[in-house]
Design an enzyme around this catalytic site. Structure first.
Site, mmCIF file in Angstrom:
data_model
loop_
_atom_site.group_PDB
_atom_site.id
_atom_site.type_symbol
_atom_site.label_atom_id
_atom_site.label_comp_id
_atom_site.label_asym_id
_atom_site.label_seq_id
_atom_site.Cartn_x
_atom_site.Cartn_y
_atom_site.Cartn_z
ATOM 1 N N ASP A 134 15.122 -14.254 31.164
ATOM 2 C CA ASP A 134 16.096 -15.200 30.619
ATOM 3 C C ASP A 134 17.457 -15.044 31.281
ATOM 4 O O ASP A 134 17.678 -14.107 32.059
ATOM 5 C CB ASP A 134 16.202 -15.029 29.087
ATOM 6 C CG ASP A 134 16.300 -13.566 28.648
ATOM 7 O OD1 ASP A 134 16.510 -12.687 29.508
ATOM 8 O OD2 ASP A 134 16.159 -13.306 27.442
ATOM 9 N N ASP A 168 15.799 -10.078 14.957
ATOM 10 C CA ASP A 168 15.185 -11.204 14.243
ATOM 11 C C ASP A 168 13.799 -11.545 14.807
ATOM 12 O O ASP A 168 13.251 -12.606 14.532
ATOM 13 C CB ASP A 168 16.103 -12.436 14.290
ATOM 14 C CG ASP A 168 16.390 -12.904 15.716
ATOM 15 O OD1 ASP A 168 15.847 -12.299 16.677
ATOM 16 O OD2 ASP A 168 17.155 -13.869 15.886
ATOM 17 N N HIS A 196 12.954 -11.990 18.002
ATOM 18 C CA HIS A 196 12.848 -12.798 19.225
ATOM 19 C C HIS A 196 12.389 -11.950 20.409
ATOM 20 O O HIS A 196 12.645 -10.754 20.459
ATOM 21 C CB HIS A 196 14.158 -13.541 19.539
ATOM 22 C CG HIS A 196 15.291 -12.708 20.044
ATOM 23 N ND1 HIS A 196 16.436 -12.457 19.329
ATOM 24 C CD2 HIS A 196 15.475 -12.088 21.240
ATOM 25 C CE1 HIS A 196 17.265 -11.726 20.039
ATOM 26 N NE2 HIS A 196 16.709 -11.480 21.206
ATOM 27 N N GLU A 256 14.101 -17.607 19.977
ATOM 28 C CA GLU A 256 14.603 -17.321 18.641
ATOM 29 C C GLU A 256 13.622 -17.822 17.585
ATOM 30 O O GLU A 256 12.724 -18.615 17.897
ATOM 31 C CB GLU A 256 15.962 -18.010 18.465
ATOM 32 C CG GLU A 256 17.027 -17.530 19.438
ATOM 33 C CD GLU A 256 17.626 -16.173 19.047
ATOM 34 O OE1 GLU A 256 16.985 -15.432 18.277
ATOM 35 O OE2 GLU A 256 18.737 -15.877 19.516
HETATM 36 C C1 GLP Z 1 18.490 -9.886 24.118
HETATM 37 C C2 GLP Z 1 17.504 -10.213 25.258
HETATM 38 C C3 GLP Z 1 16.111 -9.798 24.922
HETATM 39 C C4 GLP Z 1 16.111 -8.391 24.360
HETATM 40 C C5 GLP Z 1 16.882 -8.351 23.062
HETATM 41 C C6 GLP Z 1 16.945 -6.954 22.450
HETATM 42 O O1 GLP Z 1 18.779 -10.924 23.281
HETATM 43 N N1 GLP Z 1 17.507 -11.580 25.635
HETATM 44 O O2 GLP Z 1 15.300 -9.875 26.092
HETATM 45 O O3 GLP Z 1 14.798 -7.968 24.116
HETATM 46 O O4 GLP Z 1 18.193 -8.788 23.303
HETATM 47 O O5 GLP Z 1 17.948 -6.196 23.060
HETATM 48 P P1 GLP Z 1 18.092 -4.641 22.993
HETATM 49 O O6 GLP Z 1 17.002 -4.078 23.814
HETATM 50 O O7 GLP Z 1 19.432 -4.346 23.572
HETATM 51 O O8 GLP Z 1 17.999 -4.260 21.559
#
Ligand code: GLP
Length: 241
Positions: A66, A135, A137, A142
């Site tokens: 992304d 949440d 995702h 989302e």
């Molecule tokens: C972001 C990214 C995701 C990631 C998520 C969790 O929103 N787009 O790919 O998995 O956050 O992040 P973290 O690993 O920092 O908890």
């Protein structure tokens, strides 16, 4: 779905081991890279294996999950720059071997279709690294995302923008509102999914992912339908299982 509960530092080693094994068996593998804090130690371990154990990515390709829309090209939190800093520049990927969706394209819809085509032309992703949002995702799919979705423009939820504000000096106003993200069906097309989650903040999302009904309201639950999914969690993230 295989669920492995292990100390946080071992999770990264397990994920790196899977990539190591894949790339040594198939040097021109296609790896799916994720941003966020969850995969950072995996990347450190891959760099260690590259420098100390001869693991080479010279023939491999990588696709990012992304990207933020409309973020300055040189912004340190632009996902392309994060991936460059955390992994791409630290191992021996060929120039242009690592690609991401173009969140600054003039025609964002065309950029999404183009990205899907590139993944297919490369033969599809062999192993996709994933984190999970609080949440539920994955990438930026989302709650409410279609389980059949492909790469597209999405609006970030208030929750995700708050979660990610820490990367923007805790200033919510600096967090972009939109992103381009691989869809759930795009992610499901990868041959092996490896998701990492640690910390209590992920416990509910992990509970839903592993034990909840498959639902667009907890997008990661789509992984229950994948023939080869590995979920690597520490004790805190596993505390609701
Ligand atoms: C972001 C990214 C995701 C990631 C998520 C969790 O929103 N787009 O790919 O998995 O956050 O992040 P973290 O690993 O920092 O908890």
């Amino acid at each position: 779905m295989e669920v492995v509960i292990a100390p946080a530092d071992q999770l990264a080693v397990l994920a790196a081991e899977a990539i190591d094994k894949l790339v040594r068996a198939k040097p021109d593998s296609v790896i799916g890279l994720a941003t966020g804090s969850s995969p950072l130690k995996v990347y450190d371990e891959l760099v260690r294996r590259h420098t100390q154990e001869g693991l080479s990515f010279a023939q491999a390709k990588a696709f990012m999950l992304d990207e933020y829309v409309g973020i300055a090209e040189d912004h340190p939190e632009r996902y392309r720059n994060v991936i460059e800093k955390e992994i791409a520049s630290r191992v021996d990927f060929a120039p242009d071997a690592v690609q991401g969706p173009d969140g600054n394209a003039e025609d964002l819809v065309a950029a999404c279709a183009d990205y899907e085509r590139k993944i297919v032309d490369a033969g599809g992703v062999d192993l996709q690294i994933l984190g999970i949002g609080t949440d539920g995702h994955i990438a930026f799919n989302e709650p409410g995302s279609s389980l059949a979705s492909r790469t597209r423009i999405k609006t970030l939820t208030a929750q995700t923008r708050e979660d990610n504000a820490r990367f923007f000096g805790d200033d919510l106003a600096q967090v972009p509102q939109h992103c381009l993200t691989q869809g759930l069906a795009t992610i499901m097309s990868a041959k092996h999914l490896v998701l990492l989650a640690s910390g209590k903040g992920k416990a509910e999302a992990v509970h839903q992912l592993v034990e909840g009904p498959v639902s667009a309201m907890w997008p990661a639950t789509v992984m229950q339908m994948h023939p080869h999914a590995t979920v690597l969690v520490d004790d805190a993230a596993a505390s609701r299982l």
